[in-house]
Every structure is written in C-alpha cells, then in structure tokens.
Design an enzyme around this catalytic site. Sequence first.
Site, short mmCIF file in Angstrom:
data_model
loop_
_atom_site.label_atom_id
_atom_site.label_comp_id
_atom_site.label_asym_id
_atom_site.label_seq_id
_atom_site.Cartn_x
_atom_site.Cartn_y
_atom_site.Cartn_z
N LEU A 239 0.81 -1.21 0.00
CA LEU A 239 0.00 0.00 0.00
C LEU A 239 0.85 1.27 0.00
O LEU A 239 0.54 2.23 -0.70
CB LEU A 239 -0.93 0.02 1.22
N ASP B 157 -0.48 12.57 18.56
CA ASP B 157 -0.26 12.78 17.12
C ASP B 157 -1.59 12.60 16.38
O ASP B 157 -1.69 11.80 15.44
CB ASP B 157 0.79 11.80 16.60
N GLU C 78 5.14 2.75 0.76
CA GLU C 78 6.53 2.39 1.00
C GLU C 78 7.34 3.64 1.31
O GLU C 78 7.27 4.64 0.60
CB GLU C 78 7.10 1.68 -0.23
N GLY C 79 8.08 3.61 2.41
CA GLY C 79 8.93 4.72 2.80
C GLY C 79 10.39 4.35 2.70
O GLY C 79 10.77 3.42 1.99
N THR C 80 11.23 5.05 3.44
CA THR C 80 12.66 4.77 3.41
C THR C 80 12.95 3.40 4.00
O THR C 80 13.73 2.62 3.46
CB THR C 80 13.42 5.85 4.19
N PHE C 81 12.34 3.09 5.15
CA PHE C 81 12.54 1.79 5.77
C PHE C 81 11.22 1.13 6.16
O PHE C 81 11.18 -0.05 6.48
CB PHE C 81 13.42 1.92 7.02
N GLY C 82 10.12 1.86 6.14
CA GLY C 82 8.83 1.32 6.55
C GLY C 82 7.98 0.88 5.39
O GLY C 82 8.07 1.41 4.28
N ARG C 83 7.12 -0.08 5.65
CA ARG C 83 6.21 -0.61 4.63
C ARG C 83 4.84 -0.82 5.27
O ARG C 83 4.73 -1.22 6.43
CB ARG C 83 6.70 -1.95 4.07
N LYS D 297 2.00 -3.67 9.14
CA LYS D 297 3.10 -2.70 9.18
C LYS D 297 4.38 -3.43 9.52
O LYS D 297 4.42 -4.25 10.45
CB LYS D 297 2.83 -1.61 10.24
#
Length: 634
Positions: free
Chosen positions: A364, A492, A366-371, A391
């Site tokens: 869904l 947050d 995708e970041g630098t290290f997160g999915r 996650k």
Amino acid sequence: MRPLAVCALLVLLTGCRASVNLWVSKSETRALIGLATEIFYVQEGVINEYAMNFTVVVPPNISDLHFNWESTSRKAVAYDISLEVANPSVLDRPSLNIPSSGLVPKDHQLFTVHLPCRPGVTAETDVRLKISLLLPRQPPLRRKKTNTLLVFRRGRVCRAEVTPTVAPLGGGDVMLEDAAGPTRLGDPPADDETPSSGVLYMAVGSSCGVILVIMIILAVVLSRNSAAKRRKRALSDTSGEYDSTHHYMQVPTPSYSCHSIRSSHHYASLRPLPTCPSYTSQKTVTTPLGQTIGHSHSLGSHGGAAGFGQTLSHSVSQGLSHSSGQSSGQPSVGHSSGHRVRDVGERVSELMVDRRRVELDTMLEEGTFGRIATGWMADSDAGEKERLIIKYVTEHASAAQVSMLLQEGLVFYGLRHKNLLSVLGVAVEERAPPLVLYPYVKHWNLKKYLQTCSFGARSDVKTLTVRDVVDLAEQVTQALLYLHVQNICHTDVAARNCCVDDSLHVKLADSALSRDLFPDDYCCLADNINRSIKWMAMEAILTNQYTPAADVWSFGVLLWELTTLAQQPYVEVDPFEMASFLDEGYRLAQPLNCPDKLFSVMAFCWSREPEERPTAEQILDYLHGFSKQLSHYL
C-alpha cells in the site's frame, strides 16, 4: 517659504484622509460572549477581517445590539444600512434607531439594532447587518470614491418562555429625538484618552515645530504599517483549488475561554460543562510512546526489564534491547528505559503469532525503511483466512527503527473501541523484522482518501457533504474521548493516523511508521526530535509535554484537514518559526467550504491557554447537536 508649504501639505493630507472607527463596547461584549473587552471591527479605516467573519450568537434574553461609530475624516462619509434575516418568521419587525442611509457622524455615536423575537416562537435564524461606506479613495487628491461593504453575522436565538431585556449601557447615556427617531449616545471617551483629532489639527496649524514632530511620528507609524501589510501579503500568497484556506487569521483579543461561551441551551451552541477540566487533576497521563506524566501507573504504561526468555526472535530482541539505551526519539518521563523495554517485550509475547500463518499481499505504501501492506492470516483450526493491514520494516532497518515500530504499534494494546484501530498481533520469525498486524480497513489512510475526494458533484471521485465531514469528526472525537477517559494522550492526532472504509466508518490509529511514510508532516527542531510541529499545540512545541488539551488542539487541525480535503496546514510557515507564529496570535483561517459553526469548533480548539480549550466530551456534544441541526435542513 518651503517649510510652510510642507506644513500646509501635511495638514491637507492629514485632513483629507478618510477614516472610520466602528466598535462594540465592553458592556456589550460582556453581555454577548462574556469578555470584558472592546472589539474593534474597523479601527482607523482598517477592517478586522477575523472579527467580521466570526458569527456571534445572540441569546434569547437580549433583543438589542449596540454599535459605536465615528468618522475622523474631514470629508463626509456616506453610509447605507440594511438587515437580512434568513428566516423572517422568527423575528418580529427588526429595526434600526437611525436612518437606513446618511452620513457617519463625526462625533462618537451609538446606534441600536432591534431584533425582537415573535411571541411564542422557539427557533434560531441567521441575521446579517450590512453597512456600506462610501469612502474617499486614497490618495486624497483623487475625486473618485470607493464603496466598502461590512457584513456583521449574528445568530439570533428565540425561546417562547424567555422574555428579552434591553442590555444595560451604563451611566451617562443620552436620548435625543429628531425627525429620524431616537438616537442613543453612550460610552463617552474617558478622561485619560488622547485629545480629539480637531485639537490636534489646530495645534499642527499653529506651530510649525509641532508639525515637524508629528511628521516624524507619522513616518514611523506608516513604516510600521507598511511592514505589517507586506507581511500579511506574503502570508496570503497561495495557489490551488482552495487557496483561501491558506490565509491566516490573527486573534485580536485573548483566546475565548470555554467559561465565556454563553450557553443558551439550544442545539447550535457549544455547551460548556460546569468546569473546564483539562484532566490535570488526574495523577497519570500516559502518552503513546510510553511517557508518563505523574507518579502512578496507567493502563500498563510502557515499561519493563530486559529478559524475554526464548520466545522472541533475535531481530525483535535486538530492537527492544536497543531502546534501553536510546528511546524512539521521544523522552521518557516517570519510568526507566529498562522498565519500558520489559513491558513492550511482555506485550509482544502475549500478541505473538506464528510467522508461517501470515502471508503478505499488496503493498500500500513504502517509505525509506517502513512498509504498509495488505495480507492474510490463516486460522490454524478452521483453515479460514482473515484479511489484515500489516506494518513492518525492511531487513536493513536499524534496531532503533524496529524498536520504534513496536513501541508505537503496540500503544493501543488491550484497548477496545469501535473507532479505535487496535493491534491484533505481532508475527515474529528468527532473524527477520517483526510484522505488526491490524484489522483490515479498505482505505488504510484517511489523508490519502480525502485527497481523492471532492466537495462537488463529480462522477469520478467520492463526493463529501458537510454531514459526512461532521460524522467523520464525531467518530474521531469518540475515539479521543475514550483515550482521555483511560488517561491516555494520543500526541499525534491527524488525518494520516486514521483509516476509513467505504461507509465512512473511521478509526483512529497509532502513529507507527508515520514519520517515514509522511516525512513532509514532520520536522526535527533543535531538540533532535522528529515531531508533527504544525499539528501541535504551542505548549507542546515548546516543552514537548502532552496533555488531553494538546490532543484537542491537534483535533482542531484534523478538522481543518477534513474541510480542506487534507491540505497541508501552515504551508508557508517555516517549522522553526511555528512557536513564535502561534504566539503572535496567528491561526489557520476558515476554509472555503466550512460552515461558520464548524469553524468555531476549530477556533476554540486553538485557544492559547490549555484550560481554555473544550474537552473531547464538549466537542462531541457540540458536533452531535450540529449534526442534528443539519438533519433538520437536509
């Protein structure tokens, strides 16, 4: 000869400048909204845009509105006044005590708008008082004039059982009779106020030396005004479909306290509780990252010792052990890091799922290290599969990033609410990053979903109505209220940390991986902590301390996101300047498609003092009443 010419020119320019003052006295402001202060709608010809856009509720026991005005210009300023009532059947012949057109008086004068309710009627209607001023155009040597329209918004509330009374104006009021009807004069200038402009002009004309001093003062004032106007223009330059949402308002008076909100007990009023609790009486407020404010333990706040036995994988144990020496970017208050590690480890042990039962499906985000991906979990007994949101981090993620995922992902462990996305389990495998499992929701992120919607009737995208926005806000408030009752702060609250399905059932989620997947929403200031600065309350930015009142501030920004389809707040403001920007009184302005009564919720959420903000319970009560009101008309 030349100094005399300069003096004469100064007198001419000063005398020709058109200026009007229009304000509400302290007694009138106290009667309407509970604030003992004057509110200037127009001061020296400058219009207070925020005050003009704010709708003031007129309670049933008040039928007369009093305004003060005067013209400080040598030239006559013509006016034309009209009244517009949305529902004429509610009021009984509204009227003015001055002619509907004429000249603005050069001396201070008070005029009255009479809004009598019809006998036996219980209802509410919007009233607009329109004043058109014909002002000489600047510079004064031009002959053309400009027409300025002022629109005052009032919400008139009528009750059959309430007998209205005339609001007291204080001593010294004078009634004059003329052909046009009675004129009420009041609130004379105090003795310590500055002398009238006519005396000042006589002094300027009699002494050239005094004129030179005044020239210097005027130059300083004009330079300051020009700088202020340049700043406002710089803040107002925007582009896009809803560009007006990027303008900012500046609070002209101290922030409105919930004690000062007059409760007329009708469905469109923000009804305050007997007190304004900020939950400061609670001994403990636990934040999502394991911080504890106070001295007692709350809801198993994140804390423990290092040993987990042989139940955790090497990767998970390494990530949790790392947090004993370095937190996830947030300070820990009240418990040692080792105690927090033991608690997270215990939670992982209780939630642990065999990795072989979990199957990753569609990516869904995708970041630098997160999915974030969809997936399936097989039922070992029945053989059925349950769809999930998953996650996780990549294999190259550091131990600190694994620790951050687990600490933030397990924050709602043990909590159950229909509008809260609680974790289902954690799938672990030897020497592999853990998978944090959540119930499946079709639109995993509310912010992404809003950006695909529209407020207009379009066939290619989902159309949101005002009722949809209010319903979404109500659901988030219910989740927030549940957390606050449990003595937990979210810290947050934002659209990016909510998920929604096709039926607009929304759930408030944790902030795990949000910093990596939405890097533009976070900023690292001098304290080296990556935070969502533009969603945070001023005291949270300065002290990094969170309370339920700080969550309420963030909810106000989330409500602004709902009404702008997830536009970026304070897009032109540098994050390093946010604290001073808010301290100067600037706030997000009313979005283009936002009703006045919905925007009033945002404005109260952004009150300067935490104790002056409404609680989640008060907000929920107000939104529920507003939703009922919408159902009467739609």
